[in-house]
Design a protein around this motif. Sequence first.
Motif, PDB file in Angstrom:
ATOM      1  N   VAL A   1      -5.958   8.053   1.365  1.00 34.84           N
ATOM      2  CA  VAL A   1      -7.239   7.377   1.574  1.00 34.84           C
ATOM      3  C   VAL A   1      -6.908   5.970   2.039  1.00 34.84           C
ATOM      4  N   PHE A   2      -7.393   5.652   3.210  1.00 33.58           N
ATOM      5  CA  PHE A   2      -6.969   4.388   3.818  1.00 33.58           C
ATOM      6  C   PHE A   2      -8.154   3.718   4.495  1.00 33.58           C
ATOM      7  N   VAL A   3      -8.298   2.414   4.309  1.00 36.57           N
ATOM      8  CA  VAL A   3      -9.297   1.700   5.107  1.00 36.57           C
ATOM      9  C   VAL A   3      -8.568   0.629   5.900  1.00 36.57           C
ATOM     10  N   SER A   4      -9.078   0.370   7.107  1.00 32.23           N
ATOM     11  CA  SER A   4      -8.362  -0.625   7.896  1.00 32.23           C
ATOM     12  C   SER A   4      -8.873  -2.015   7.548  1.00 32.23           C
ATOM     13  N   ARG A   5      -7.975  -2.988   7.639  1.00 30.76           N
ATOM     14  CA  ARG A   5      -8.336  -4.388   7.403  1.00 30.76           C
ATOM     15  C   ARG A   5      -8.012  -5.100   8.713  1.00 30.76           C
ATOM     16  N   PRO A   6      -8.873  -4.899   9.718  1.00 34.04           N
ATOM     17  CA  PRO A   6      -8.504  -5.303  11.084  1.00 34.04           C
ATOM     18  C   PRO A   6      -8.160  -6.779  11.216  1.00 34.04           C
TER      19      PRO A   6
ATOM     20  N   GLY B   1       0.999 -12.566  -1.186  1.00 32.46           N
ATOM     21  CA  GLY B   1      -0.228 -12.326  -1.945  1.00 32.46           C
ATOM     22  C   GLY B   1       0.113 -11.680  -3.270  1.00 32.46           C
ATOM     23  N   MET B   2      -0.935 -11.471  -4.074  1.00 30.90           N
ATOM     24  CA  MET B   2      -0.695 -10.945  -5.414  1.00 30.90           C
ATOM     25  C   MET B   2      -0.213  -9.491  -5.403  1.00 30.90           C
ATOM     26  N   ALA B   3       0.375  -9.093  -6.529  1.00 31.67           N
ATOM     27  CA  ALA B   3       0.796  -7.699  -6.673  1.00 31.67           C
ATOM     28  C   ALA B   3      -0.414  -6.786  -6.532  1.00 31.67           C
TER      29      ALA B   3
ATOM     30  N   GLY C   1      -2.094  -5.059  -1.521  1.00 32.46           N
ATOM     31  CA  GLY C   1      -2.023  -4.238  -0.314  1.00 32.46           C
ATOM     32  C   GLY C   1      -1.060  -4.783   0.732  1.00 32.46           C
ATOM     33  N   LYS C   2      -0.077  -5.573   0.308  1.00 31.54           N
ATOM     34  CA  LYS C   2       0.850  -6.171   1.272  1.00 31.54           C
ATOM     35  C   LYS C   2       1.719  -5.126   1.964  1.00 31.54           C
ATOM     36  N   SER C   3       2.236  -4.189   1.179  1.00 29.77           N
ATOM     37  CA  SER C   3       3.135  -3.198   1.785  1.00 29.77           C
ATOM     38  C   SER C   3       2.372  -2.322   2.761  1.00 29.77           C
ATOM     39  N   VAL C   4       1.177  -1.899   2.360  1.00 26.52           N
ATOM     40  CA  VAL C   4       0.373  -1.066   3.248  1.00 26.52           C
ATOM     41  C   VAL C   4       0.069  -1.846   4.535  1.00 26.52           C
TER      42      VAL C   4
ATOM     43  N   SER D   1      -9.229  -5.158  -5.886  1.00 29.94           N
ATOM     44  CA  SER D   1      -7.826  -4.738  -5.775  1.00 29.94           C
ATOM     45  C   SER D   1      -7.744  -3.318  -5.239  1.00 29.94           C
ATOM     46  N   PRO D   2      -7.065  -3.123  -4.102  1.00 30.69           N
ATOM     47  CA  PRO D   2      -7.031  -1.778  -3.525  1.00 30.69           C
ATOM     48  C   PRO D   2      -6.398  -0.762  -4.467  1.00 30.69           C
ATOM     49  N   LEU D   3      -5.409  -1.223  -5.220  1.00 28.69           N
ATOM     50  CA  LEU D   3      -4.748  -0.289  -6.140  1.00 28.69           C
ATOM     51  C   LEU D   3      -5.726   0.187  -7.210  1.00 28.69           C
TER      52      LEU D   3
ATOM     53  N   LEU E   1       0.533   8.211  -8.920  1.00 33.28           N
ATOM     54  CA  LEU E   1       1.890   8.282  -8.390  1.00 33.28           C
ATOM     55  C   LEU E   1       1.754   8.343  -6.869  1.00 33.28           C
ATOM     56  N   PHE E   2       2.761   7.840  -6.156  1.00 37.98           N
ATOM     57  CA  PHE E   2       2.670   7.866  -4.700  1.00 37.98           C
ATOM     58  C   PHE E   2       3.791   8.723  -4.130  1.00 37.98           C
ATOM     59  N   ARG E   3       3.493   9.300  -2.955  1.00 35.82           N
ATOM     60  CA  ARG E   3       4.460  10.237  -2.374  1.00 35.82           C
ATOM     61  C   ARG E   3       4.861   9.742  -0.993  1.00 35.82           C
TER      62      ARG E   3
ATOM     63  N   LEU F   1       6.241   4.941  -8.228  1.00 33.78           N
ATOM     64  CA  LEU F   1       5.101   4.271  -8.867  1.00 33.78           C
ATOM     65  C   LEU F   1       4.975   2.877  -8.300  1.00 33.78           C
ATOM     66  N   HIS F   2       3.782   2.355  -8.307  1.00 32.20           N
ATOM     67  CA  HIS F   2       3.630   0.932  -7.972  1.00 32.20           C
ATOM     68  C   HIS F   2       4.173   0.111  -9.144  1.00 32.20           C
ATOM     69  N   ASP F   3       4.763  -1.056  -8.822  1.00 32.44           N
ATOM     70  CA  ASP F   3       5.313  -1.952  -9.856  1.00 32.44           C
ATOM     71  C   ASP F   3       4.379  -2.147 -11.029  1.00 32.44           C
TER      72      ASP F   3
HETATM   73  P1  ADP Z   1       1.413  -4.672  -2.773  1.00 35.22           P
HETATM   74  O1  ADP Z   1       2.506  -4.410  -1.783  1.00 35.22           O
HETATM   75  O2  ADP Z   1       0.619  -5.898  -2.431  1.00 35.22           O
HETATM   76  O3  ADP Z   1       1.860  -4.691  -4.201  1.00 35.22           O
HETATM   77  P2  ADP Z   1       0.507  -2.093  -1.884  1.00 35.22           P
HETATM   78  O4  ADP Z   1       0.468  -2.336  -0.430  1.00 35.22           O
HETATM   79  O5  ADP Z   1       1.665  -1.356  -2.434  1.00 35.22           O
HETATM   80  O6  ADP Z   1       0.369  -3.491  -2.666  1.00 35.22           O
HETATM   81  O7  ADP Z   1      -0.861  -1.389  -2.270  1.00 35.22           O
HETATM   82  C1  ADP Z   1      -1.098  -0.884  -3.569  1.00 35.22           C
HETATM   83  C2  ADP Z   1      -1.982   0.343  -3.512  1.00 35.22           C
HETATM   84  O8  ADP Z   1      -3.289  -0.029  -3.096  1.00 35.22           O
HETATM   85  C3  ADP Z   1      -1.529   1.384  -2.520  1.00 35.22           C
HETATM   86  O9  ADP Z   1      -0.624   2.276  -3.094  1.00 35.22           O
HETATM   87  C4  ADP Z   1      -2.829   2.073  -2.139  1.00 35.22           C
HETATM   88  O10 ADP Z   1      -3.181   3.034  -3.096  1.00 35.22           O
HETATM   89  C5  ADP Z   1      -3.833   0.956  -2.241  1.00 35.22           C
HETATM   90  N1  ADP Z   1      -4.100   0.335  -0.918  1.00 35.22           N
HETATM   91  C6  ADP Z   1      -3.554  -0.784  -0.422  1.00 35.22           C
HETATM   92  N2  ADP Z   1      -4.036  -1.070   0.804  1.00 35.22           N
HETATM   93  C7  ADP Z   1      -4.933  -0.102   1.094  1.00 35.22           C
HETATM   94  C8  ADP Z   1      -5.799   0.181   2.216  1.00 35.22           C
HETATM   95  N3  ADP Z   1      -5.830  -0.594   3.295  1.00 35.22           N
HETATM   96  N4  ADP Z   1      -6.600   1.269   2.129  1.00 35.22           N
HETATM   97  C9  ADP Z   1      -6.570   2.064   1.051  1.00 35.22           C
HETATM   98  N5  ADP Z   1      -5.799   1.856  -0.019  1.00 35.22           N
HETATM   99  C10 ADP Z   1      -4.980   0.794  -0.013  1.00 35.22           C
END
Ligand code: ADP
Length: 576
Positions: A111-116, A140-142, A145-148, A312-314, A416-418, A429-431
């Motif tokens: 499930v993903f939303v864009s943050r254009p 940014g904070m934990a 969504g930085k990695s995404v 928080s997206p998480l 859990l993430f795959r 797992l996320h941190d």
């Molecule tokens: P960070 O790197 O800042 O700790 P992540 O990028 O790992 O955060 O994001 C944490 C979780 O939040 C992801 O595993 C996902 O479930 C959710 N997430 C983050 N960005 C998005 C997005 N753009 N759309 C949907 N879910 C998101």
Amino acid sequence: MEEGARSCLLQSRSSLEQDIRASYLMDHMISDGVLTGDEEDRIRSKPTRREQAAALLELLLRKDNQAYISFYNALIRESYGDLASLLHNSLPLVSPEAVLSEGGVPQRPVVFVSRPALVNRVREKLYHLQKEPGWVTVFGMAGSGKSVLAAESVRDHALITECFPGGVHWLSIGQLDRADLLVRIQSLCFRLEQQSQEKDPSSSLHRSPGSLEEAKERLRFLMLHRYPRSLLILDDIWDSSVLKAFDIQCRVLLTTRDRSLADCVSGSKSEVAVESGLEEDQALEILALYVNGKPQRLPEQARSIVRECKGSPLVVSLVGALLREFPDRWAYYLHTLQQKKFKRIRKSSSYDYDALDQAMAASIQVLSEEHRELYIDLTVLEKDVKVPAKVLSVLWDLEPEEVEDVFQDFVNKSLLFRDCHHRPYLYYLHDLQLDFLAEMNRSGLEVGLIHSTQWRLQGPPTSGDEECLYWFRFLTYHMAKANLTQELYSLMFSLDWVRTKAQIMGPAHLINDYVEYGAILDKEVRGHFQEFLSLNGHQLEQRPFPDVVQLALSQPDSSEVYRQALLQAQERATRG
Ligand code: ADP
């Protein structure tokens, strides 16, 4: 369109024709730019729903990967989740996905939303690296969504071909020591050498670099000669000393919680801040995607839920996954998020996500008892390390396939993430989830510890018993940590406890406890005990030890200390 995608469409054709309403799906496909107005008209001109569906599929089969993906997304948005799942496994890698996959860049979350706006900001900074090496920091904070975001920003054909024709290489870092760092760089070098050998068999593989300095030199050589103009993505850097190992005149995108990290390295630098929360609309869109609905049609609690999640997206993903399973629990989960019961144990943590804790607890609660225990075992995972199901099959004594089934349940709940780039799949797992589990295990441990010692405190203490002394000293601490607020209340507001602890350890520790846990305790009653101790501290140090009930009876009669003393005095009188 790729062969796999086309074949999958053909196989699912009759189910799709039977169910889909082409007119609903085409709106989305037009806005994605994969269908023209003319094509839509032609399909709409067919007399029946079924014929329209058939015509859309016929057209789709002649289109490209992008069209397949757009069609898949349209199915999700229009609540055809079951049909979408037929197509999911064959979703093609859009170019330059192949490059990204080779470099280990993670895929989008399901499930993903864009943050254009944010993505464009990062891309703009990355374009500055076209002509020269340098650093782009995404901070940014934990869980923000930085990695995404980092992964999304390189999912752009033009950017890759124009700026990073050498490819994109992803490295997860996290908290690690020098030895771990060496291992990570070694494996990156190995990966790079292997790939370059596949392309050019005449190049030779080197032995693994043995020290950090050697590893740095090896990487410098590889980046300069074999992968010029490539981008290195360093995900989740904590420490500037780690960053120095990559100070080798290459192009780097890094994600971190600490804005100032890149100060210690040389070259051009730029940065992009990620706000801690998503925009409200984006967070609502995540919820809507989970429950297969439209954002406008979400129930009234949706906005409040987003507010409680602080965007928080998480956290939103965790709650979304719960609502997908229990669609009538909007009010319930809102209420859950509003409770702040985890706040106290976490006051020392580096972030203050009450909402994350609540959401994690709620998600864990809906697991079956058996799965819940298994999930809690995942604390054994190391931070930032992805593992195949097999690793857990040893611990749990299950077949890897059975572990995959268990994991599927966790993945569905965003617990859990795959990473599907690898076969077998890798899981992580996320941190923040690991922190939560560690905290939960520790609290659980503490509760167990406390209950196992309660009996010792009931009888008269035997002086000189080390263990007994330990508990008089630290019981309050463990109770507070384990969030056993009620137990802490009854202990610290008991004249018996005051007497016994003062007798064994003197009054100083007692007074200190009331100050230390002041924020948790009832202010008024705490005042009564503190006043009693400060007035009588010197007496409590005397030996023979004074009669505490007598001392307490001289407190004002509105005091809880007085009330308990009076009860005890009356009891003594009736006993004679
Ligand atoms: P960070 O790197 O800042 O700790 P992540 O990028 O790992 O955060 O994001 C944490 C979780 O939040 C992801 O595993 C996902 O479930 C959710 N997430 C983050 N960005 C998005 C997005 N753009 N759309 C949907 N879910 C998101």
